[in-house]
Design an enzyme around this catalytic site. Structure first.
Site, PDB file in Angstrom:
ATOM      1  N   HIS A   1      -3.451  -5.678   1.229  1.00 55.75           N
ATOM      2  CA  HIS A   1      -3.140  -5.979   2.624  1.00 55.75           C
ATOM      3  C   HIS A   1      -3.530  -7.419   2.934  1.00 55.75           C
ATOM      4  O   HIS A   1      -4.464  -7.958   2.345  1.00 55.75           O
ATOM      5  CB  HIS A   1      -3.928  -5.063   3.566  1.00 55.75           C
ATOM      6  CG  HIS A   1      -3.477  -3.644   3.569  1.00 55.75           C
ATOM      7  ND1 HIS A   1      -2.307  -3.232   4.167  1.00 55.75           N
ATOM      8  CD2 HIS A   1      -4.050  -2.521   3.053  1.00 55.75           C
ATOM      9  CE1 HIS A   1      -2.180  -1.917   4.026  1.00 55.75           C
ATOM     10  NE2 HIS A   1      -3.217  -1.468   3.343  1.00 55.75           N
TER      11      HIS A   1
ATOM     12  N   CYS B   1       0.834  -1.205   0.000  1.00 49.29           N
ATOM     13  CA  CYS B   1       0.000   0.000   0.000  1.00 49.29           C
ATOM     14  C   CYS B   1       0.874   1.262   0.000  1.00 49.29           C
ATOM     15  O   CYS B   1       1.541   1.536  -0.979  1.00 49.29           O
ATOM     16  CB  CYS B   1      -0.985  -0.043   1.168  1.00 49.29           C
ATOM     17  SG  CYS B   1      -2.408   1.056   0.961  1.00 49.29           S
TER      18      CYS B   1
END
Length: 484
Positions: free
Chosen positions: A430, A333
């Site tokens: 994630h 991310c």
């Protein structure tokens, strides 16, 4: 009629989240329909709820403990600290704006209606709701308009159990001091207290219980020992990065630079659970270890700010040397965005700085945009040819030549980027290390065997163990009244 109880702490990090999770699992194991609830949370460790919004990961874990789908209404107000723009306010799962400290204090009374609406939704059809406070009700400077602790408890008429942490010392003073400082209307809400994180012979605290009773009149509902099984649960607060030992002298060292706005760092927990992995959290002022085989750059709530700090620590030079030595790098991310050549923020979403050069280890560029991606995802590792599950929470779009070598597909679309030599990769996904097959394949590519343990099963069994311990130490009469 739905029963409710609220756990509030004499301070932060006293163990409320784990106790709420344990009580939820205990109630679920007795056949009750139990739900967790936290009116207001402040954390950059967010989860994507089953109904598609953002909540604190602690409430996601508590819903797992309760064996119910997670919902945005379990954590209606989530504050995600950013850099110079204060905190992002998530209201019932969606971005509602940004607010600095004083602005948020003025905003809180307007949020009470949403909090109570969510509490009503969570309570509907439940036998029991276990509510978690935030920080401490003794912070009376924040009492006006409070929605996190006594403000909620008095408005919803939910009895409170205080939690004191004996491990840090001063637990008697913290309980008695809380009693002394609370206004009478708040003091009346306290039904009793719990002592948490006790080590040793519990009978040695008998005089302590008597002393607290003399000063406050509050009953003790139990002395909870140090719950070793809690170490297998995902951590919520970044304070644990300073405390937890993650092994030493193992076959593979994985280094994680602790970004100032680190987010979703529980991505690393499955790696930490591997017997042959030494997970090293590299704090500011430290260098990235030269003997690390893998460096993971975690998520960030403020990519540009963390990128500047990354350089200020000299980690950019450490990382370049790591790659030249043949080391591997994975960015997740915000960490993925940091690895590119440029991060642009033309609308000033993160702050005043509009553009910054990235580390240049991936040939990609990121431009921040106001639309936020929030979703649970099924993915496939193109690098290791295994399936995995995870979630996305991010702003911005990343493009560039290295995206042609996407390491994963998410719901059928390419995601992320990989360098030509395969040493550096980034992804918006994630939770990828939580997929056992992917973790095993990754570790094998790094020269060790791993991934044999079922990580999700380990978390679930830890919740059962915590519930069993609580059942053995909590006051039986109180517990039976609570659980019916």
């Amino acid at each position: 009629m739905t029963r409710a109880i609220m756990l509030q702490g004499t301070g932060s990090d006293v163990g409320k989240s784990v106790l709420v999770a344990g009580l939820c699992r205990l109630a679920a194991n007795r056949g009750l329909k139990v739900r967790p609830f936290k009116p207001q949370n402040m954390s950059n460790n967010a989860a994507v709820s089953d109904d598609g919004g953002e909540i604190g990961r602690a409430q996601w874990l508590q819903s797992l403990a309760a064996r119910v789908p997670s919902s945005v209404h379990m954590n209606p107000v989530l504050l995600k600290p950013q850099s110079d723009v204060g905190s992002q306010v998530i209201l019932q799962g969606k971005v509602a704006g940004q607010a600095k400290g004083r602005e948020y204090q003025a905003l809180k009374p307007k949020l009470l209606g949403a909090v109570m609406e969510s509490f009503g939704r969570v309570s509907a059809g439940a036998d029991l709701v276990v509510v978690e406070g935030a920080g401490s009700p003794a912070e009376i400077n924040l009492r006006a308009g409070d929605i996190a602790n006594m403000g909620f408890a008095t408005h919803a008429n939910v009895p409170v159990v205080l939690v004191g942490d004996i491990d840090r010392g001063g637990v008697i003073a913290s309980l008695v001091g809380t009693h002394a400082i609370l206004p009478e209307e708040d003091r009346r809400m306290v039904a009793g207290y719990l002592i948490n994180k006790f080590r040793g012979d519990v009978s040695l605290f008998d005089d302590g219980i008597a002393a607290v009773g003399r000063f406050t009149g509050w009953p003790c509902f139990g002395v909870v020992p140090w719950l070793k099984s809690a170490a297998r649960l995902p951590a919520e607060d970044s304070v644990v990065l300073e405390k937890l030992a993650r092994g030493s002298g193992k076959a593979l060292k994985v280094a994680v630079p602790v970004l100032s706005r680190i987010a979703n760092f529980d991505d690393l927990d499955p790696l930490a659970a591997e017997p042959e992995v030494e997970l090293v959290f590299v704090r500011p002022g430290m260098s990235l270890p030269q003997d690390a085989g893998l460096v993971v750059i975690p998520g960030s709530k403020s990519t540009i700010s963390d990128l500047k700090n990354f350089r200020a620590q000299g980690w950019d030079r450490d990382l370049e040397r790591h790659v030249r030595r043949g080391g591997r790098v994975i960015g997740i991310c915000g960490g993925y965005q940091i690895l590119g050549t440029r991060v642009a923020d033309p609308l000033g979403i993160e702050g005043s700085e509009r553009e910054i050069a990235g580390l240049g280890l991936l040939s990609v560029e990121t431009e921040m945009a106001p639309e936020k991606t929030v979703r649970n995802s099924r993915a496939w590792s193109l690098e290791h040819d295994v399936g995995l599950e995870g979630y996305e929470i991010h702003l911005g779009k990343t493009t560039g030549a290295d995206c042609e070598r996407a390491p994963v597909t998410i719901d059928g679309r390419p995601d992320g980027a990989m360098s030509a030599d395969g040493r550096v990769m980034g992804t918006y996904l994630h939770g990828l290390f939580g997929s056992d097959a992917y973790r095993a394949a990754l570790l094998k590519s790094l020269g060790i065997e791993g991934g044999g343990a079922n990580y999700r099963q380990s978390v679930d069994s830890a919740l059962d163990e915590i519930a069993a311990e609580l059942e053995g130490v909590l006051d039986g009469a109180w517990l039976n009244r609570l659980l019916g």
